[in-house]
Scaffold this active site. Structure first.
Site, PDB file in Angstrom:
ATOM      1  N   PHE A 346       0.802  -1.221   0.000  1.00  6.41           N
ATOM      2  CA  PHE A 346       0.000   0.000   0.000  1.00  6.41           C
ATOM      3  C   PHE A 346       0.832   1.267   0.000  1.00  6.41           C
ATOM      4  O   PHE A 346       0.297   2.354   0.030  1.00  6.41           O
ATOM      5  CB  PHE A 346      -0.927   0.013   1.219  1.00  6.41           C
ATOM      6  CG  PHE A 346      -1.902  -1.120   1.239  1.00  6.41           C
ATOM      7  CD1 PHE A 346      -3.047  -1.063   0.458  1.00  6.41           C
ATOM      8  CD2 PHE A 346      -1.669  -2.238   2.003  1.00  6.41           C
ATOM      9  CE1 PHE A 346      -3.958  -2.107   0.469  1.00  6.41           C
ATOM     10  CE2 PHE A 346      -2.577  -3.289   2.011  1.00  6.41           C
ATOM     11  CZ  PHE A 346      -3.721  -3.227   1.238  1.00  6.41           C
ATOM     12  N   GLY A 347       2.138   1.111   0.020  1.00  3.62           N
ATOM     13  CA  GLY A 347       2.984   2.290   0.021  1.00  3.62           C
ATOM     14  C   GLY A 347       4.117   2.142   1.020  1.00  3.62           C
ATOM     15  O   GLY A 347       4.206   1.145   1.744  1.00  3.62           O
ATOM     16  N   VAL A 349       6.602   2.979   4.277  1.00  2.49           N
ATOM     17  CA  VAL A 349       6.406   3.302   5.689  1.00  2.49           C
ATOM     18  C   VAL A 349       7.651   3.996   6.218  1.00  2.49           C
ATOM     19  O   VAL A 349       8.774   3.555   5.971  1.00  2.49           O
ATOM     20  CB  VAL A 349       6.140   2.027   6.515  1.00  2.49           C
ATOM     21  CG1 VAL A 349       5.896   2.386   7.971  1.00  2.49           C
ATOM     22  CG2 VAL A 349       4.957   1.275   5.963  1.00  2.49           C
ATOM     23  N   ASP A 460      -4.586 -10.015   4.813  1.00  2.00           N
ATOM     24  CA  ASP A 460      -3.159 -10.132   4.502  1.00  2.00           C
ATOM     25  C   ASP A 460      -2.371 -10.385   5.779  1.00  2.00           C
ATOM     26  O   ASP A 460      -1.375  -9.728   6.059  1.00  2.00           O
ATOM     27  CB  ASP A 460      -2.670  -8.867   3.785  1.00  2.00           C
ATOM     28  CG  ASP A 460      -1.316  -9.088   3.103  1.00  2.00           C
ATOM     29  OD1 ASP A 460      -0.893 -10.260   2.980  1.00  2.00           O
ATOM     30  OD2 ASP A 460      -0.670  -8.101   2.723  1.00  2.00           O
TER      31      ASP A 460
END
Ligand SMILES: *[C@@H]1O[C@H](CO)[C@@H](O)[C@H](O)[C@H]1NC(C)=O
Ligand SMILES: *[C@@H]1O[C@H](CO)[C@@H](O)[C@H](O)[C@H]1NC(C)=O
Ligand SMILES: *[C@@H]1O[C@H](CO)[C@@H](O)[C@H](O)[C@H]1NC(C)=O
Ligand SMILES: *[C@@H]1O[C@H](CO)[C@@H](O)[C@H](O)[C@H]1NC(C)=O
Ligand SMILES: *[C@@H]1O[C@H](CO)[C@@H](O)[C@H](O)[C@H]1NC(C)=O
Ligand SMILES: *[C@@H]1O[C@H](CO)[C@@H](O)[C@H](O)[C@H]1NC(C)=O
Ligand SMILES: *[C@@H]1O[C@H](CO)[C@@H](O)[C@H](O)[C@H]1NC(C)=O
Ligand SMILES: *[C@@H]1O[C@H](CO)[C@@H](O)[C@H](O)[C@H]1NC(C)=O
Length: 660
Positions: A346-347, A349, A460
């Site tokens: 999702f991107g 961190v 997940d």
């Protein structure tokens, strides 16, 4: 019935939600009343629609941002209030009130009464009389999560500010009960605040409502840089930044009344008589009578299980916060490479440190979400309310400059995969720690599945999504992402498979069916990994490359389960470990109905007296083997059909676990 005691504590049993800088986040909260529903196409509905359609017309406005009107008679009578924050310009006030009605009707489609708060206004309707009634429930308390540096001094000053504002607001007269002001602490922090009541209340009633709200402020926002208490009859708010409506001479609302006793001049647009209004009935009622009738009234109207269960127990339970992009940029050193903890589906961190020294982890989302800002914000508020010791806490978000950031608590000991799959660090995890981790994950998942108001399917779950705190307690990360990315959670079927190969249940990989039981499957894989210290994908036993689940099943069948146990585990009860293997196998059963729920798993784990069913062959053979060697490949948003295509290498390169 215990309502007489209600008044004492009803204010303390209230949601604390957090929504900081509400001017960018207009919607605060809404409640639907629990005292009855109307039927479709009834007179009540017709009256309600006509009332909401006309409420914000000038005739219902008292000229100071207060709208009150009623339509109908007897049991079909609907009463409504609209109230704007006292510093809001008339045009914006009118549009705030008129725009509030659709969302409110949508949120409470059949309820006879409902309330919604926005930053600039609130709207409320009911079949009961509203005019002249003090109502402090339901209330919502919002607090900024950031701390001030010297809370005692800050609070002293804040208290002085409130004293002044509450007195001024209560004395505001029959048209407007609003006061705003600032005060500066010795360390030069400027505090901005306002207090407001609906103007139909008497000065005493207004003070009573504001005092009740004020009493709660130290409980939910002591030492915080901002706080907001909203109740149907009154509102208090403070911030350390200027959140007041921008003033301009020409458009400012009419000035404060000089003499509250004299009738105020009508506003230029011409004010009709408030013929539909009732006369204030409560002015002379003595305080104790007000208290008692209020308590009864509250009990009848809202008390009956009106609060969502999981927030109710803790005043401070859910907080969320809109962070400013600038502060996050500074906290993460401009999202520098050195601050990068990892990259997930999702991107990226980042690790960061806020100005108050608090450590945070910031997820910078890729912008491939089709979700609008409002939905996103609402989802963040919902997800932020999910709080459990085994979940990584979402502190807030940032929506600015085309960026979407999620701000989490920082969890110091990285992720589970970095321990259990590391030949050296693995040794630090003795059986007690591993067992604690297994039970903690089960509890966190159980909370997501059953105990939280939203049923969250993680989708997940894997070792790199389990973070470990300083005491090695597990915390599940990345839950709620499907909601935040607007992936349909309700259908139970999806063309977008989000998850990690090796942990995903066969029905999910193959057909896109997901359910809480697909999380149970992933949990089972995780348990077997924790016990064996082996990654499913690179599982290696005596030189044979074999699938972990297959090996676990075969050893269990042959009664040699202890072969699966990580040789580095030198302590711990073998019986307990073998029991865990069996639970793991039960979780990965092919048939969904054979897999236990997380509630059952938690029971099995924590009570040895619970009998375990006999597992049959797990679902491991369902996987096709041509997909690639990394079980850790994060699929992100590739659709299932894209799995075997050329996206693979791309996905693979982005698989680095979060928090590496
Ligand atoms: C009113 O409707 C809501 C939503 O449909 C429902 O949950 C609630 O039980 C109803 N209340 C009554 C008293 O019928
Ligand atoms: C409002 O509706 C509720 C539930 O239908 C009813 O019990 C109550 O008497 C109504 N109040 C008035 C003033 O009609
Ligand atoms: C209400 O009225 C609408 C439009 O007249 C109609 O389509 C609907 O079926 C009605 N619903 C009920 C429950 O009568
Ligand atoms: C604020 O202070 C409290 C108590 O000292 C602490 O528990 C909390 O983590 C702090 N929060 C932030 C955002 O710094
Ligand atoms: C600000 O604080 C001072 C005392 O330090 C107090 O006298 C004053 O009334 C306060 N101002 C407001 C607006 O309350
Ligand atoms: C921060 O990064 C952006 C691009 O990512 C760059 O334009 C900007 O100059 C950087 N600012 C600082 C202070 O390094
Ligand atoms: C976990 O983190 C704490 C605090 O950062 C540290 O003292 C401890 O040694 C860490 N434990 C392990 C096993 O790394
Ligand atoms: C474990 O990994 C292997 C690849 O090495 C794969 O074939 C197998 O399906 C995986 N098992 C599970 C349960 O994911």
């Amino acid at each position: 019935m215990d309502f007489p005691s209600t008044f004492g504590f009803f204010l303390s049993i209230i949601l604390v939600l957090l929504l900081a800088q509400a001017d960018q986040s207009p919607f605060i909260y809404n409640f639907c009343g629990q005292n009855g529903n109307y039927t479709a196409n009834s007179t009540y509905q017709t009256n309600l629609n006509s009332l909401l359609g006309s409420l914000s017309s000038p005739g219902n406005d008292n000229g100071y941002g207060f709208y009150s009107s009623s339509v109908g008679a007897n049991s079909d009578k609907v009463n409504a209030f609209g109230l704007c924050r006292g510093d809001v310009k008339a045009d914006d006030c009118e549009s705030c009130v008129s725009q509030a009605s659709d969302p409110l009707k949508k949120a409470c489609p059949v309820q006879k009464e409902a309330i919604i708060w926005y930053d600039y206004c609130m709207l409320r309707y009911s079949n009961e009389t509203l005019y002249g009634i003090v109502t402090t429930f339901p209330a919502v308390f919002l607090s900024n999560v950031q701390n001030v540096s010297s809370p005692e001094e800050f609070n002293r000053q804040l208290k002085l500010l409130w004293e002044g504002l509450i007195t001024e607001a209560a004395a505001g007269g029959t048209d407007r009960k609003f006061a705003k002001g600032t005060n500066t602490t010795a360390s030069l922090v400027k505090i901005y605040g306002f207090a407001q009541c609906t103007p139909d209340l008497s000065p005493e009633e207004c003070t009573q409502c504001l005092d009740a709200a004020l009493e709660q402020i130290p409980l939910f926002s002591y030492g915080k840089i901002g706080g907001n208490a909203v109740a149907p009859s009154c509102i208090l708010r403070y911030e350390i930044r200027n959140f007041f409506y921008p003033t301009s001479e020409a458009s400012a609302p009419s000035p404060q009344l000089e003499t509250p006793a004299s009738p105020s001049p009508p506003p230029p647009s011409g004010k009709k008589n408030n013929t539909s209004r009732n006369v204030i009935i409560a002015v002379t009622i003595i305080v104790s009578l007000v208290l008692i009738s209020l308590a009864i009234w509250i009990y009848l109207r809202f008390w009956k299980r009106n609060r969502p269960p999981e927030e109710a127990d803790e005043v401070m339970s859910a907080e969320a916060l809109q962070f400013e992009f600038e502060s996050i940029r500074v906290a993460t050193h401009n999202f520098s490479e050195a601050n990068t903890l990892g990259r997930g589906g999702f991107g990226a961190v980042y690790r960061g440190r806020l100005w108050n020294e608090e450590e945070i982890a910031v997820k910078r989302l890729s912008r491939d979400s089709a979700q609008g800002d409002v939905e996103f914000k609402n989802e963040v508020l919902l997800v932020a309310k999910l709080q459990h010791r085994n979940l990584v806490r979402l502190l807030g978000f940032c929506l600015e400059r085309n960026e979407r950031l999620l701000v989490y608590e920082f969890v110091p000991n990285a992720s589970l995969d970095q321990f259990i799959f590391d030949p050296i660090k693995r040794e630090q995890l003795d059986w007690d720690i591993r067992y604690k981790i297994i039970v903690g994950i089960a509890r966190g998942l159980l909370y997501l599945h059953e105990d939280s108001r939203l049923r969250i399917i993680h989708r997940d779950l894997k070792a790199s999504n389990i973070l470990l705190d300083a005491e090695m307690n597990p915390k599940i990360a990345d839950f709620g992402m499907a909601r935040l990315f607007n992936i349909d959670q309700t259908q139970g079927e999806t063309s977008r498979v989000v998850g990690t190969y090796g942990y995903m249940a066969p029905e999910y990989v193959m057909r896109g069916h997901f359910s809480v039981k697909s999380d149970v499957y992933s949990f089972g894989v995780l348990v077997l990994e924790i016990v064996s210290g082996q990654k499913n994908s690179s599982f290696c036993h005596e030189g044979n490359l074999e699938d972990l689940l297959g090996y676990a099943w075969n050893s269990w069948k042959q009664g040699t389960s202890s072969n699966l146990i990580d040789p580095m585990l030198r302590t711990g009860s073998r019986t307990e470990i073998v029991r865990c293997i069996r639970i793991g196998l039960l979780c990965v059963q092919q048939s969904i109905s054979d897999r236990p729920t997380m509630a059952a798993v938690t029971q099995m784990l924590t009570s040895n007296s619970v009998d375990l069913p006999v597992p049959s062959q797990p679902a491991y053979f369902m996987y096709s083997h041509g997909i690639g060697s990394s079980s850790d490949m994060s699929l992100g948003f590739e659709s299932y059909s894209g799995l075997t295509g050329s996206d693979q290498s791309k996905s693979h390169s982005a698989h680095k676990p979060i928090y590496s």
